[in-house]
Scaffold this active site. Sequence first.
Site, PDB file in Angstrom:
ATOM      1  CE  LYS A   1      -8.366  77.872  20.073  1.00 32.80           C
ATOM      2  NZ  LYS A   1      -9.804  77.653  19.786  1.00 32.80           N
TER       3      LYS A   1
ATOM      4  CB  SER B   1      -9.921  78.123  16.001  1.00 30.82           C
ATOM      5  OG  SER B   1     -10.535  78.179  17.274  1.00 30.82           O
TER       6      SER B   1
ATOM      7  CB  SER C   1     -13.062  76.256  17.948  1.00 29.16           C
ATOM      8  OG  SER C   1     -13.159  77.125  16.849  1.00 29.16           O
TER       9      SER C   1
END
Lengths: 65, 460
Positions: free
Chosen positions: B77, B153, B177
Amino acid sequence: MTDDALDAFLTASATALGLSIDPAWRAGVATNLRVLFTAAALLEDGPLGPHDEPAPVFRPEGLAR
Amino acid sequence: MSWPDATTIAANVAAGRTSALSVTQAALAAIDAGNPALNAFTAITTERALAAAAAIDAAIAAGKPVGPLAGVPFAVKNLFDIAGLVTRAGAALTATDPPAARDAALVRKLEAAGAVLVGALNMGEFAYDFTGENAHDGACHNPHDLARMSGGSSSGSAAAVAGGLVPIALCSDTNGSIRVPAALCGIFGLKPTYGRLSRAGSYPFVASLDHLGPVARSVADLALVYDAMQGTDADDPAQTPRPVEPVAGLLGRGAAGLRVAVAGGYFRAGAAPDCLAAVDAAARALGAVEIVEFPHVAQARASAYLITASEGSALHLQRLRAHAAGFDPDTRDRFLAGAMLPAAMVQHAQRMRRWFAARCAEIFQRFDVVLFPATPCPAPLIGQKTIMLGEQEVPLRANLGVYTQPLSFIGLPVALAPVFAPGRLPVGVQIAAAPWREDLVLRVAASLEAAGVAAARPPE
């Protein structure tokens, strides 16, 4: 909280924090503020008593790591 | 579609049956071919990856030991520091930040174990997101239906793994997330106990709730990568010093002898039938018949919501003052409102956190593991603004994490097991245990995988 009260709070908070709220964003910010206050109101009806301490606990020895 | 697992790749590379370079080249080719449709990657570290792979092959040729992840491609990420790249954290406002001087702690751990970093992944702005939409980088697409949300996310992490671009990826999870996108994309995920893995070198969102963890396509891969990332790191002040407690060798024990319950009440209310059916299928496979009620979950979830808004907004207050127009409109209004939250409300939430943790500790005296739904619905359409929670239409962004948020609130370890009903979009089952019992949640996930209840599947 009434819509007018929420609006007044938003204006005062933005001033105190130095935030400029573009008129185009104002409704979105107010909606989110309403959601937050609703969540906070839910806690007023919760199980907490005066001896329920907060989760974060300062431990001085932790600074020595 | 290529669908290699990390465990097999590492074994083949270490044994010389294939080279790290050829595996890396195949991953880079898969990214080139698959990423335009998914929009999972925001940076591809081709040169670095090829050099790292060549170094592993050279080590093997020289008879030197290589780690348990030798030659395994992975991506992170884009809130993990990658030396030489700007850590974006999903934002445009970070674009002028200086490049990271050093890799994040977990990136260093995985590379030390032989894994090969191939890039950085799309995410919701500053991790304040459950959708996978991003105004700056574009929405990440669900590999099982490109019109649908990946979830967020950690959107790119889940889409890249589910879409066959990399076998493992790293994520953060503050309120769900890791678990929300893993569920919507149909892959396995692990949110370890709060304080287990070092967060050093990752962009914070809510320091008192932020966790890091992996997603993968099998439980064995999750365990392999999780074991490689354990270890105390003085650079993360919130990490709890713990010995390394490897889990990979324990998966074969399965769920035999474990006391498993299903969460009732709040966690049965409002979920779509597919989501409850997945939990029930897992419960049947595990012989779990007891329903356990968690007290005051709505207040616990509300508390997580308040702490998130307040801490996250305080972190970005300077940016909100000077550059509010540069935020993603979907996060900007939430951050602005969060900055205004009175301290008494946040303090109340922090007291609720301790109370709820204590009640849950009592429940985990009676049960080793509890099963929960992951999301209230399968992947919504990109652009969708509301979902149904039971009979009630509610805002999507605030409610996709309605079942994940209460568990990360108190830092419990949670494995996410994906379930595919025939002809349906995937959904997830959360498997939670007492703090530090990642072994139990992964054993149960492995048991469900072995029983054929949970599985990651290539997109059709």
